[in-house]
Design a protein around this motif. Structure first.
Motif, short mmCIF file in Angstrom:
data_model
loop_
_atom_site.label_atom_id
_atom_site.label_comp_id
_atom_site.label_asym_id
_atom_site.label_seq_id
_atom_site.Cartn_x
_atom_site.Cartn_y
_atom_site.Cartn_z
N THR A 8 0.83 -1.06 0.02
CA THR A 8 0.41 0.21 0.36
C THR A 8 1.26 0.98 0.27
O THR A 8 2.00 0.98 -0.03
CB THR A 8 -1.24 0.14 1.39
N LYS A 9 0.37 2.32 -0.24
CA LYS A 9 0.89 3.78 -0.05
C LYS A 9 0.40 4.04 0.93
O LYS A 9 -0.67 4.75 1.31
CB LYS A 9 0.31 4.10 -1.62
N ALA A 33 -3.69 -6.09 5.19
CA ALA A 33 -3.24 -6.87 6.01
C ALA A 33 -4.28 -8.15 5.97
O ALA A 33 -3.65 -9.46 5.58
CB ALA A 33 -2.24 -6.60 6.05
N ARG A 34 -4.24 -8.30 6.84
CA ARG A 34 -5.20 -9.58 7.09
C ARG A 34 -6.48 -9.93 6.85
O ARG A 34 -6.76 -11.09 6.30
CB ARG A 34 -5.74 -9.67 8.70
N ILE A 75 5.51 -2.27 2.47
CA ILE A 75 4.81 -3.34 2.61
C ILE A 75 4.56 -4.35 3.32
O ILE A 75 5.15 -4.01 4.79
CB ILE A 75 6.44 -4.73 1.94
N ILE A 76 3.05 -4.52 4.71
CA ILE A 76 2.69 -5.03 5.70
C ILE A 76 3.25 -7.13 5.32
O ILE A 76 2.24 -7.36 4.63
CB ILE A 76 1.55 -4.35 6.12
N ILE A 91 0.70 -12.26 13.02
CA ILE A 91 2.33 -11.01 12.75
C ILE A 91 2.32 -10.55 11.70
O ILE A 91 1.67 -11.24 10.30
CB ILE A 91 2.80 -12.11 13.38
N TYR A 92 2.66 -9.32 12.27
CA TYR A 92 2.59 -8.30 11.33
C TYR A 92 4.44 -7.72 11.19
O TYR A 92 4.67 -7.02 12.01
CB TYR A 92 1.59 -7.88 10.91
N LYS A 93 4.35 -7.27 10.18
CA LYS A 93 5.92 -6.66 10.15
C LYS A 93 5.65 -5.77 8.67
O LYS A 93 4.97 -5.87 7.51
CB LYS A 93 7.09 -7.30 9.93
N VAL A 94 6.00 -4.15 9.41
CA VAL A 94 6.24 -2.62 8.37
C VAL A 94 6.84 -2.78 7.44
O VAL A 94 8.28 -2.25 7.87
CB VAL A 94 4.89 -1.61 8.75
#
Length: 136
Positions: A8-9, A33-34, A75-76, A91-94
Protein backbone atom coordinates in the motif's frame (compact mmCIF):
# COMPACT_ATOMS: atom_id res chain seq x y z
CA UNK A 1 3.12 -21.16 7.79
CA UNK A 2 0.80 -18.83 5.86
CA UNK A 3 2.42 -15.64 4.58
CA UNK A 4 1.17 -12.69 2.55
CA UNK A 5 2.74 -9.35 1.65
CA UNK A 6 0.24 -6.51 1.39
CA UNK A 7 1.43 -3.47 -0.56
CA UNK A 8 0.00 0.00 0.00
CA UNK A 9 0.94 3.65 -0.08
CA UNK A 10 0.94 6.30 2.64
CA UNK A 11 -1.64 8.98 1.87
CA UNK A 12 -2.05 12.43 3.35
CA UNK A 13 -4.92 11.11 5.50
CA UNK A 14 -2.45 8.73 7.19
CA UNK A 15 0.02 11.30 8.51
CA UNK A 16 0.07 13.53 11.55
CA UNK A 17 1.20 17.12 11.96
CA UNK A 18 4.84 16.01 12.02
CA UNK A 19 4.50 14.37 8.61
CA UNK A 20 4.78 10.76 9.78
CA UNK A 21 2.14 8.05 9.82
CA UNK A 22 -0.12 8.50 12.85
CA UNK A 23 0.55 5.64 15.28
CA UNK A 24 -3.00 4.19 15.30
CA UNK A 25 -3.01 3.96 11.52
CA UNK A 26 -0.64 0.98 11.72
CA UNK A 27 -3.44 -1.06 13.28
CA UNK A 28 -5.59 -0.16 10.28
CA UNK A 29 -2.78 -1.32 7.98
CA UNK A 30 -2.73 -4.57 9.98
CA UNK A 31 -6.48 -4.99 9.41
CA UNK A 32 -6.17 -4.43 5.66
CA UNK A 33 -3.31 -6.93 5.42
CA UNK A 34 -5.17 -9.48 7.57
CA UNK A 35 -8.25 -9.29 5.35
CA UNK A 36 -6.12 -9.91 2.25
CA UNK A 37 -4.17 -12.73 3.93
CA UNK A 38 -7.39 -14.56 4.79
CA UNK A 39 -8.77 -13.98 1.29
CA UNK A 40 -5.59 -15.45 -0.20
CA UNK A 41 -6.33 -18.76 1.49
CA UNK A 42 -10.03 -18.69 0.61
CA UNK A 43 -11.42 -17.28 3.86
CA UNK A 44 -13.53 -14.26 2.92
CA UNK A 45 -14.49 -12.30 6.03
CA UNK A 46 -18.06 -11.58 4.89
CA UNK A 47 -18.59 -15.28 4.11
CA UNK A 48 -17.31 -16.27 7.56
CA UNK A 49 -19.71 -13.77 9.13
CA UNK A 50 -22.67 -14.97 7.01
CA UNK A 51 -22.09 -18.41 8.54
CA UNK A 52 -22.40 -16.94 12.05
CA UNK A 53 -18.74 -16.67 13.05
CA UNK A 54 -16.81 -13.55 13.99
CA UNK A 55 -13.12 -12.98 14.73
CA UNK A 56 -12.84 -9.94 17.00
CA UNK A 57 -9.42 -8.66 18.00
CA UNK A 58 -8.90 -9.45 21.69
CA UNK A 59 -5.30 -8.23 21.85
CA UNK A 60 -3.12 -6.06 19.62
CA UNK A 61 0.46 -4.88 19.83
CA UNK A 62 2.54 -2.60 17.68
CA UNK A 63 6.16 -1.65 18.27
CA UNK A 64 7.25 1.37 16.28
CA UNK A 65 10.79 1.51 14.87
CA UNK A 66 10.76 4.36 12.36
CA UNK A 67 7.99 6.50 10.89
CA UNK A 68 6.69 6.11 7.38
CA UNK A 69 6.08 9.38 5.54
CA UNK A 70 3.65 10.77 3.00
CA UNK A 71 3.75 8.85 -0.31
CA UNK A 72 6.06 6.11 1.00
CA UNK A 73 5.29 2.73 -0.52
CA UNK A 74 5.02 0.22 2.32
CA UNK A 75 4.74 -3.54 2.60
CA UNK A 76 2.92 -5.21 5.47
CA UNK A 77 4.34 -8.72 5.74
CA UNK A 78 1.68 -10.84 7.42
CA UNK A 79 1.90 -14.41 8.65
CA UNK A 80 0.23 -17.13 10.65
CA UNK A 81 2.64 -19.71 12.05
CA UNK A 82 0.07 -21.81 13.82
CA UNK A 83 -3.13 -21.41 15.80
CA UNK A 84 -5.02 -22.92 18.68
CA UNK A 85 -8.67 -24.01 18.57
CA UNK A 86 -9.64 -20.98 20.65
CA UNK A 87 -7.41 -18.21 19.29
CA UNK A 88 -5.76 -17.07 16.11
CA UNK A 89 -2.54 -15.03 16.21
CA UNK A 90 -1.44 -13.03 13.18
CA UNK A 91 2.03 -11.45 13.03
CA UNK A 92 2.82 -8.26 11.10
CA UNK A 93 5.98 -6.47 9.98
CA UNK A 94 5.81 -3.15 8.14
CA UNK A 95 8.64 -2.27 5.74
CA UNK A 96 9.32 0.78 3.59
CA UNK A 97 9.63 -0.58 0.07
CA UNK A 98 12.44 1.65 -1.24
CA UNK A 99 15.00 0.67 1.43
CA UNK A 100 13.38 -2.36 3.10
CA UNK A 101 13.62 -0.64 6.51
CA UNK A 102 11.54 -2.17 9.29
CA UNK A 103 9.09 0.53 10.38
CA UNK A 104 6.84 -1.35 12.81
CA UNK A 105 5.99 -4.84 13.95
CA UNK A 106 3.24 -6.38 16.03
CA UNK A 107 0.50 -8.93 16.21
CA UNK A 108 -3.21 -9.36 16.72
CA UNK A 109 -4.94 -12.16 18.58
CA UNK A 110 -8.48 -13.10 17.57
CA UNK A 111 -11.16 -15.11 19.33
CA UNK A 112 -13.96 -17.01 17.62
CA UNK A 113 -17.44 -15.90 18.65
CA UNK A 114 -21.00 -16.25 17.42
CA UNK A 115 -23.51 -13.49 16.65
CA UNK A 116 -24.60 -13.45 20.28
CA UNK A 117 -21.02 -12.63 21.31
CA UNK A 118 -20.30 -15.92 23.06
CA UNK A 119 -17.14 -17.94 22.37
CA UNK A 120 -17.42 -20.67 19.74
CA UNK A 121 -15.10 -23.27 18.37
CA UNK A 122 -13.73 -22.38 14.94
CA UNK A 123 -15.90 -23.82 12.16
CA UNK A 124 -14.58 -26.85 10.32
CA UNK A 125 -14.38 -25.01 6.98
CA UNK A 126 -12.10 -22.42 8.62
CA UNK A 127 -9.89 -25.10 10.18
CA UNK A 128 -9.67 -27.00 6.89
CA UNK A 129 -8.61 -23.93 4.88
CA UNK A 130 -6.10 -22.76 7.50
CA UNK A 131 -4.58 -26.20 8.05
CA UNK A 132 -4.27 -26.70 4.31
CA UNK A 133 -2.55 -23.32 3.87
CA UNK A 134 -0.19 -23.88 6.83
CA UNK A 135 0.88 -27.29 5.55
CA UNK A 136 1.64 -25.98 2.01
Amino acid sequence: MVKFDYHTKVYYKDIDQMGVVYYARYLEFFEEARTELLAKIGLIVTEIEKKGFFLPVVSATCDYKEGARFEDQIIISTKINNFSPARLKIIYKVFRKKDNRLLAEGHTIHAFIGKEGKPKRPPQFFLDKLNSAISD
